[in-house]
Write a protein that holds these residues in place. Structure first.
Motif, PDB file in Angstrom:
ATOM      1  N   UNK A 118       0.836  -1.209   0.000  1.00  8.83           N
ATOM      2  CA  UNK A 118       0.000   0.000   0.000  1.00  8.83           C
ATOM      3  C   UNK A 118       0.865   1.251   0.000  1.00  8.83           C
ATOM      4  N   UNK A 119       0.353   2.356  -0.554  1.00 10.66           N
ATOM      5  CA  UNK A 119       1.145   3.599  -0.544  1.00 10.66           C
ATOM      6  C   UNK A 119       1.359   4.096   0.879  1.00 10.66           C
ATOM      7  N   UNK A 120       2.565   4.573   1.203  1.00  7.84           N
ATOM      8  CA  UNK A 120       2.829   5.049   2.571  1.00  7.84           C
ATOM      9  C   UNK A 120       2.082   6.343   2.872  1.00  7.84           C
ATOM     10  N   UNK A 121       1.635   6.466   4.118  1.00 14.51           N
ATOM     11  CA  UNK A 121       0.936   7.687   4.540  1.00 14.51           C
ATOM     12  C   UNK A 121       1.966   8.690   5.048  1.00 14.51           C
ATOM     13  N   UNK A 122       2.150   9.773   4.290  1.00 14.94           N
ATOM     14  CA  UNK A 122       3.140  10.768   4.687  1.00 14.94           C
ATOM     15  C   UNK A 122       2.569  11.736   5.726  1.00 14.94           C
ATOM     16  N   UNK A 141      -2.720  -5.440   2.401  1.00 14.83           N
ATOM     17  CA  UNK A 141      -1.886  -6.210   1.473  1.00 14.83           C
ATOM     18  C   UNK A 141      -2.690  -7.335   0.839  1.00 14.83           C
ATOM     19  N   UNK A 142      -3.531  -7.989   1.635  1.00 13.59           N
ATOM     20  CA  UNK A 142      -4.363  -9.082   1.109  1.00 13.59           C
ATOM     21  C   UNK A 142      -5.304  -8.577   0.021  1.00 13.59           C
ATOM     22  N   UNK A 143      -5.873  -7.387   0.210  1.00 10.83           N
ATOM     23  CA  UNK A 143      -6.768  -6.805  -0.807  1.00 10.83           C
ATOM     24  C   UNK A 143      -6.012  -6.592  -2.117  1.00 10.83           C
ATOM     25  N   UNK A 144      -4.785  -6.081  -2.020  1.00  9.99           N
ATOM     26  CA  UNK A 144      -3.986  -5.844  -3.228  1.00  9.99           C
ATOM     27  C   UNK A 144      -3.622  -7.152  -3.922  1.00  9.99           C
ATOM     28  N   UNK A 145      -3.342  -8.196  -3.144  1.00 14.47           N
ATOM     29  CA  UNK A 145      -3.017  -9.502  -3.732  1.00 14.47           C
ATOM     30  C   UNK A 145      -4.202 -10.018  -4.545  1.00 14.47           C
ATOM     31  N   UNK A 147      -6.813  -8.348  -5.675  1.00  9.85           N
ATOM     32  CA  UNK A 147      -7.200  -7.437  -6.763  1.00  9.85           C
ATOM     33  C   UNK A 147      -6.242  -7.514  -7.947  1.00  9.85           C
ATOM     34  N   UNK A 148      -4.938  -7.582  -7.676  1.00  7.24           N
ATOM     35  CA  UNK A 148      -3.945  -7.413  -8.745  1.00  7.24           C
ATOM     36  C   UNK A 148      -3.278  -8.702  -9.214  1.00  7.24           C
ATOM     37  N   UNK A 149      -3.364  -9.783  -8.432  1.00 10.84           N
ATOM     38  CA  UNK A 149      -2.534 -10.948  -8.753  1.00 10.84           C
ATOM     39  C   UNK A 149      -3.316 -12.235  -8.974  1.00 10.84           C
ATOM     40  N   UNK A 150      -4.561 -12.299  -8.541  1.00  7.14           N
ATOM     41  CA  UNK A 150      -5.335 -13.546  -8.688  1.00  7.14           C
ATOM     42  C   UNK A 150      -6.152 -13.463  -9.980  1.00  7.14           C
ATOM     43  N   UNK A 151      -5.697 -14.184 -11.009  1.00 10.50           N
ATOM     44  CA  UNK A 151      -6.368 -14.118 -12.316  1.00 10.50           C
ATOM     45  C   UNK A 151      -7.722 -14.829 -12.321  1.00 10.50           C
ATOM     46  N   UNK A 152      -7.898 -15.817 -11.433  1.00 13.11           N
ATOM     47  CA  UNK A 152      -9.144 -16.597 -11.421  1.00 13.11           C
ATOM     48  C   UNK A 152     -10.291 -15.886 -10.701  1.00 13.11           C
ATOM     49  N   UNK A 153     -10.019 -14.734 -10.119  1.00  8.16           N
ATOM     50  CA  UNK A 153     -11.063 -13.988  -9.406  1.00  8.16           C
ATOM     51  C   UNK A 153     -11.248 -12.637 -10.100  1.00  8.16           C
ATOM     52  N   UNK A 154     -12.430 -12.404 -10.640  1.00  9.82           N
ATOM     53  CA  UNK A 154     -12.733 -11.148 -11.320  1.00  9.82           C
ATOM     54  C   UNK A 154     -13.229 -10.127 -10.292  1.00  9.82           C
ATOM     55  N   UNK A 279      13.343  -8.990  -3.986  1.00 10.66           N
ATOM     56  CA  UNK A 279      12.103  -8.410  -4.506  1.00 10.66           C
ATOM     57  C   UNK A 279      11.007  -9.420  -4.190  1.00 10.66           C
ATOM     58  N   UNK A 280      10.134  -9.049  -3.265  1.00 16.65           N
ATOM     59  CA  UNK A 280       9.130  -9.979  -2.760  1.00 16.65           C
ATOM     60  C   UNK A 280       7.855  -9.897  -3.567  1.00 16.65           C
ATOM     61  N   UNK A 281       7.409 -11.052  -4.025  1.00 20.73           N
ATOM     62  CA  UNK A 281       6.150 -11.151  -4.747  1.00 20.73           C
ATOM     63  C   UNK A 281       5.393 -12.395  -4.291  1.00 20.73           C
ATOM     64  N   UNK A 282       4.368 -12.760  -5.036  1.00 16.76           N
ATOM     65  CA  UNK A 282       3.526 -13.899  -4.659  1.00 16.76           C
ATOM     66  C   UNK A 282       3.260 -14.787  -5.861  1.00 16.76           C
TER      67      UNK A 282
END
Length: 344
Positions: A118-122, A141-145, A147-154, A279-282
């Motif tokens: 998530x973007x840091x809060x300045x 972080x789970x929401x971003x995973x 939303x952006x990385x699970x192709x089987x979930x629209x 570089x951490x990914x999933x």
């Protein structure tokens, strides 16, 4: 200071040398070569006794001794410089290299990046406590995973509500999840985004947009739950991975002669291998849609399911389904067989 004739160390505390200069100044106002050298600590007391001023100025024997002493000092200085320029060998070199590898590896780990973050809060003062807690939590972080990385979930046109999330057992990272369970709701309320202000940076504007989105999503999901609306539920099994796993950078290390330590340079024939900054990914191992009856079973048996994830390094979807008791299948077969026999 060493004597320029014999090489013997001139002791500064030797008052007899200075007494000679004082006695000589009582008779004349100007120092000759001998007494000037005595005052400047260039010759020792013994040499000052052995030679007169005329001998020091004109005597070829003295001049030769002075020249020999200069050569000895020059050779000694060259040998000392050569010794300093020599690179440490053996155990000392290995010690320096080990210390550098530890330092550079630690620095590389600190520079690790997350693909999903998530973007840091300045300027966190302009946000409420619930949103600040959300951004810092694993839920964002789970929401971003999902939303952006699970192709089987629209997730297009959907709000993502995290129902359950569990950190992987004994993992060192808080972002390493054994499973994520989410519920998707249609976006019935639409957020209204303001224009970017002139004094606002791009980062601050993105934070403000994300905050408005979160406010709208929270209110919309809460309103739909009150109305009894249920969304589609998915189980997602992510696997945290380092995309730079077992990859190295060459760090060229040479010995700095002037400062007596190793230093890093751009090019050299001497180098050590340092792990690249991670570089951490999933990787998404699996994603499955379940109904609310299955969700109730999971929630009822959540602690038992979590216990199973502790025993298995690779979590599978099978642990979320009811397990058949031993003997159930064979009993069913016997009953079917008995029914066929009766008919015959």
């Amino acid at each position: 200071m060493d004597c320029i004739i014999c090489g013997k160390q001139v002791v500064n505390e030797n008052n007899r040398l200075q007494k000679k200069v004082k006695d000589y100044l009582r008779t004349t106002s100007e120092l000759d070569v001998k007494h000037r050298w005595i005052k400047q600590w260039k010759i020792c007391y013994d040499c000052s006794e052995s030679y007169t001023n005329d001998h020091l100025v004109d005597n070829s024997e003295v001049l030769q001794k002075i020249e020999e002493q200069k050569k000895r000092k020059k050779q000694l200085g060259k040998a000392l410089r050569h010794k300093r320029e020599q690179e440490p060998l053996g155990e000392l070199r290995a010690y320096y290299i080990d210390k550098y590898i530890d330092y550079a590896t630690s620095k590389a780990e600190q520079k690790g990046q997350h693909i999903v973050k998530p973007p840091p809060l300045r300027n966190s003062r302009q946000y409420d406590a619930d949103y600040i807690a959300y951004v810092k939590s694993s839920e964002s972080t789970a929401v971003l995973i999902v939303r952006d990385m699970v192709k089987d979930v629209d997730t297009h046109g959907k709000w993502i509500d995290v129902r359950h999330i569990k950190k992987r057992f004994l993992s060192h990272s808080d972002e390493d999840f054994s499973f994520i369970i989410v519920e998707l709701f249609s976006r019935k309320q639409k957020p209204t985004y303001p224009k970017q202000m002139a004094e606002e940076t791009n980062s601050d504007y993105k934070n403000r947009i994300a905050y408005i989105t979160w406010q709208t999503a929270t209110a919309d999901i809460h309103h739909q739950r009150i109305q009894g609306i249920k969304g589609d539920v998915y189980i997602v099994l992510p696997c945290l991975k380092n995309e730079h796993e077992s990859t190295y950078d060459k760090h060229y290390i040479v010995w700095d002669h002037s400062h007596r330590h190793f230093k890093r340079v751009r090019e050299s024939n001497q180098y050590v291998n340092i792990l690249k900054p991670p570089i951490w990914g999933y990787d998404i191992v699996a994603a499955k849609k379940i109904n609310h009856q299955q969700l109730r079973y999971i929630e009822k048996n959540l602690y038992r399911i979590i216990g199973k994830t502790h025993k298995k390094s690779a979590v599978t979807l099978s642990i979320f389904s009811p397990q058949k008791k031993k003997g159930t299948a064979s009993k069913l077969k016997r009953e079917l067989k008995g029914e066929r026999d009766r008919k015959n």
